[in-house]
Every structure is written in C-alpha cells, then in structure tokens.
Write a protein that holds these residues in place. Structure first.
Motif, short mmCIF file in Angstrom:
data_model
loop_
_atom_site.label_atom_id
_atom_site.label_comp_id
_atom_site.label_asym_id
_atom_site.label_seq_id
_atom_site.Cartn_x
_atom_site.Cartn_y
_atom_site.Cartn_z
N LEU A 101 -2.34 -10.72 8.86
CA LEU A 101 -0.99 -10.41 8.40
C LEU A 101 -0.71 -11.04 7.04
O LEU A 101 -0.16 -10.41 6.14
CB LEU A 101 0.04 -10.89 9.42
CG LEU A 101 0.08 -10.14 10.76
CD1 LEU A 101 0.97 -10.87 11.75
CD2 LEU A 101 0.57 -8.70 10.56
N MET A 102 -1.09 -12.30 6.90
CA MET A 102 -0.85 -13.00 5.63
C MET A 102 -1.63 -12.37 4.49
O MET A 102 -1.18 -12.35 3.34
CB MET A 102 -1.27 -14.47 5.76
CG MET A 102 -0.50 -15.27 6.79
SD MET A 102 -1.22 -16.93 6.95
CE MET A 102 -0.63 -17.39 8.58
N GLY A 103 -2.82 -11.84 4.80
CA GLY A 103 -3.68 -11.26 3.78
C GLY A 103 -3.15 -9.97 3.17
O GLY A 103 -3.72 -9.46 2.21
N ARG A 104 -2.06 -9.46 3.70
CA ARG A 104 -1.49 -8.23 3.15
C ARG A 104 -0.80 -8.46 1.80
O ARG A 104 -0.54 -7.51 1.07
CB ARG A 104 -0.51 -7.62 4.16
CG ARG A 104 -1.18 -7.13 5.44
CD ARG A 104 -0.16 -6.60 6.44
NE ARG A 104 0.51 -5.41 5.94
CZ ARG A 104 0.10 -4.16 6.13
NH1 ARG A 104 -1.01 -3.94 6.81
NH2 ARG A 104 0.77 -3.14 5.65
N VAL A 105 -0.49 -9.72 1.49
CA VAL A 105 0.13 -10.07 0.21
C VAL A 105 -0.65 -11.22 -0.41
O VAL A 105 -1.01 -12.18 0.30
CB VAL A 105 1.61 -10.47 0.39
CG1 VAL A 105 2.22 -10.94 -0.92
CG2 VAL A 105 2.41 -9.30 0.95
N SER A 106 -0.92 -11.17 -1.69
CA SER A 106 -1.81 -12.13 -2.33
C SER A 106 -1.37 -13.57 -2.13
O SER A 106 -2.20 -14.46 -1.95
CB SER A 106 -1.93 -11.82 -3.83
OG SER A 106 -0.67 -11.92 -4.46
N PHE A 107 -0.07 -13.83 -2.19
CA PHE A 107 0.42 -15.20 -2.04
C PHE A 107 0.93 -15.49 -0.63
O PHE A 107 1.51 -16.55 -0.37
CB PHE A 107 1.53 -15.50 -3.06
CG PHE A 107 2.75 -14.62 -2.94
CD1 PHE A 107 3.82 -15.01 -2.15
CD2 PHE A 107 2.84 -13.42 -3.62
CE1 PHE A 107 4.96 -14.22 -2.04
CE2 PHE A 107 3.97 -12.62 -3.51
CZ PHE A 107 5.03 -13.02 -2.72
N GLY A 108 0.69 -14.56 0.30
CA GLY A 108 1.21 -14.70 1.66
C GLY A 108 0.72 -15.95 2.37
O GLY A 108 1.50 -16.69 2.99
N SER A 109 -0.57 -16.23 2.29
CA SER A 109 -1.13 -17.38 3.01
C SER A 109 -0.53 -18.69 2.52
O SER A 109 -0.29 -19.61 3.31
CB SER A 109 -2.65 -17.41 2.83
OG SER A 109 -3.25 -16.27 3.41
#
Length: 427
Positions: free
Chosen positions: A91-99
């Motif tokens: 889920l976090m990997g869907r946005v570059s800065f998500g993690s």
C-alpha cells in the motif's frame, strides 16, 4: 493452506488504506509543488506534517518485527511479522514518499533493524532512538565503484584500529539517502582484517555524516532522475576517525549483520514494487479505456487485452510468491527461506518493470515524459534489479539450490546426462 490475512493484519490494512486515501493521495500534488518551492535537496513541509498524523494514529514503525530479546519501551515498533507487514508495504509503495510518512522507508528500515538486533545500548540510545522517532534519517554505504560489489568480499574500504579509534578510508557510491539534509549517520561496511577468512574480513561501523574526512562527491542520476531530496551519492571517506565503540557487534561480523539485514529488506522492496506495478496497471487501464484508435477504444484491441491480462497475472503470481517468502521467514527463518527470498528479489522488479513499460507504451509519447509519473517510476524500479544484489547473483543462488537436488554423490559435483535422466524420472 490459508490465503486470508489475520484479523490484526486486516485491521492494519484498512487503517493504512484509509490513511492513504485521506492524507497521502490528496497531497501528492502538494508534495510536488512544495518540492519545487523549497528546492530539490530540501524536504517539503507536507512530509513532516503527514508523519505527525501517522504517528498520532499509531501507524508508525510498522516494519519492525517482534523481538522479545531486544524490545524495550524505547526501542520497539508495531511488532508485526514479515507476513503481516507485507501488504502494508504494498500500500505504501503506491506513492513514492508513502513509506516515509509511516517511518518505514529504506534505508532507515534496514539500519534500524541492524541497530535493534545488533546494536549496543549506547548505539541504540544515540542513533536508534532518534531514527525510531523519525527525527533523523540514515544511509548504508556498501557498494564501491572500483570493484564488482555484487561479490561483497571484493569491497576495499579499510576500517583500521588506531588506539581508541577506527580510521576509515574508501570510496562508496549508490549511497542512498545521503542527499537528505536529515541524514545524520551512515552504516559503513569495510574490511578490518585482510588476513582473516574471506567472509570474516568485513565489519560494519557507525559513521556520523558530519565527521571530518567525509566528502560527498556527487549525486548519481538514474536515467536523468536525481531522486531528490533522497538521492544516491558517491562518497569518499579519507582518514575518517570514529570511536571504537561505533563498531557494530564486533570485528569480522559484517556478513552476519548484512544477512540479517537483507532478508526483511527484500520483502519490503518487493512488496513496494508490487504497489508501484498496481498503480501502473491502473493508469494503463484508464488510459486504454479513454482513448480511441482505428474506430474503437484502444482497450478493445487484442494486443492490449493480452498485455493487461498478463500484467494482472504476473502481479498476482509475484504477490503470492512474496507472501510465501514472508511466511517462511516468519516460520522457518531466513536461511531456510533463502531460495524464496532470492526468487522474489528477481521476480518483483522484473514484473514491475514490464508492467510499467507497458503502461508507458499505452500512454504513447506522454508515457516517456514526466507528466504521468511512469518514466520516473520505471527509473526507480529498474535500479532494484541491481540494488541488494543484481539479478544474476540471486539467479545463481536459485540455480545452485536447484542443482543440489539432483547431484549424485557418486559423481561429485556433476551428473552425466543419462544419470540425470534417471534422477529426474524417479521424482
């Protein structure tokens, strides 16, 4: 065999998904705008704002697994297993800065696990505590430009004892995270004893980034993208001195630490790449449904039906393989799961690159611009076929494990064709 997640995992999936929908996806454009305003090597304010929200909601340090021996009130995470954390990383990997918003970004995750598992009390207090709090960031310096670093025994950086200090000399590159102004410490891998057995020559040591003798030579672009403000640096260490207490675990323990670090890290990377592949597939489908060519929607042309079907199939296969690897790491350990870990490290980036490449093709000329985020996504994912060991090294591991099944002790390390036929036929 069960394919459903536990109630706790489902709860975390829902909470992370809701947070992404409410706070991260709506702020992607805010991040880009602020990035332009504050300068490429500074941090958009929205990142720290979102980190505070995630921390307040208990969505923080989700990557750190349970470790009763080392958990204390000051040094702990959510206590999720690899299998429980895997879908969250996707889920976090869907946005570059998500993690980063959840304090789950590389290389901090791997460095925190190293300190959590192997660090001394003083090392944890000085470096792990602020990392877990999200107050600073870190880097991991292993790869070198002068040698084939895919074989880490080639690494030439020296870590030499001089009284109460170690003196470090070497040149590193692809030192991810060094461009971040919050990067305050690096874990450096180098040789302490050239006369020791091959895999006992290496050690890992903590080096403050403001130590005299550290020179950031340049930030390395990937297909023209500099990955600011994170960045990947070439770094020279010249007569850098740090206290002997900065050595992690002990001299000659570098490979032991690296193996403990890389297994979970590969699960994280692979699940994040699946998230990126899902985004690319979504963009591809939306594009194909919105455009017409030769009298009908592009989506109805058979070549695109084929590509979309293959993308969905490849993503599902890779996700299941990654979850299997995570499950095995949790139940039988990293050593037994090494084949599965190697396979996902090869499969994840390859599948994501293929899906993103097809999505680029679906967008025509727009796909190779920065307009749709696909070119930048491809550049980032393509590096993962090299990072944490190139495909060839992992394929070598997989092949050796496969050959081991069919070796006949009477014939040494090889089996003739007739004997191989008998062995295969008897399975």
């Amino acid at each position: 065999m069960h394919f459903d997640f536990s109630e706790r995992t489902q709860d975390y999936i829902q909470r992370v998904s809701d947070f992404m929908d409410a706070h991260i996806f709506p702020n992607v454009e805010t991040y880009r705008r602020q990035h332009d305003e504050v300068g490429r090597w500074n941090i958009p304010p929205i990142v720290e704002e979102l980190k505070a929200k995630a921390k307040a909601e208990g969505l923080w340090n989700l990557f750190l697994p349970p470790n009763a021996e080392h958990d204390t009130p000051d040094y702990h995470g959510a206590g999720l297993s690899n299998l429980e954390y895997a879908p969250l990383a996707e889920l976090m990997g869907r946005v570059s800065f998500g993690s980063e918003v959840f304090n789950c970004a590389a290389p901090d995750t791997g460095n925190m696990e190293v300190l959590h598992r192997y660090g001394s009390t003083a090392q944890k207090e000085e470096w792990l505590k602020p990392l877990l709090a999200g107050e600073i960031r870190s880097a991991f310096l292993m790869t070198e430009p002068q040698v084939a670093s895919s074989d880490a025994t080639n690494i030439e950086t020296r870590i030499e004892r001089d009284g109460d200090e170690y003196v470090i000399n070497g040149r590193k590159w692809w030192s991810s995270g060094v461009g971040d102004p919050r990067c305050k410490v690096a874990i450096v891998m180098g040789k302490t004893d050239l006369n020791a057995p091959k895999h006992a020559q290496q050690s890992q040591i903590l080096v403050p980034m403001d130590a005299p003798g550290i020179e950031v030579v340049r930030m390395l672009p990937v297909f023209g993208y500099d990955d600011a403000p994170h960045g990947h640096a070439e770094v020279v260490l010249k007569d850098v001195r740090v206290p002997v207490d900065n050595l992690i675990l002990g001299e000659g323990r570098g490979f032991e630490i690296a193996q403990g670090r890389l297994g979970p890290g590969r699960i994280h990377h692979c699940m994040r790449t699946i998230g990126a592949a899902e985004v690319a597939l979504e963009k591809m489908c939306r594009r194909l449904l919105s455009r017409e060519a030769f009298g009908k929607p592009v989506a109805e042309h058979s070549i695109w039906e084929q590509r979309v079907a293959e993308a969905r199939t490849d993503i599902e296969m890779t996700r299941l393989l990654t979850l299997k690897a995570a499950y095995m790491m949790d139940t039988v350990g990293n050593k037994v799961a090494k084949n599965e870990i190697a396979m996902i490290k090869v499969a994840g980036p390859r599948v994501a690159c293929k899906v993103i490449d097809d999505a680029i093709q679906a967008h025509g000329g727009g796909g190779v611009t920065s307009d749709y985020g696909l070119a930048e996504s491809y550049a980032g994912i393509r590096t993962l076929r090299l990072a944490d060991g190139p495909d060839e090294v992992h394929c070598r591991t997989i092949a050796h494990n496969e050959f081991r099944k069919y070796r006949d002790k009477n014939y040494g390390k090889t089996v003739d064709a007739e004997k191989m036929t008998e062995v295969v036929g008897s399975r």
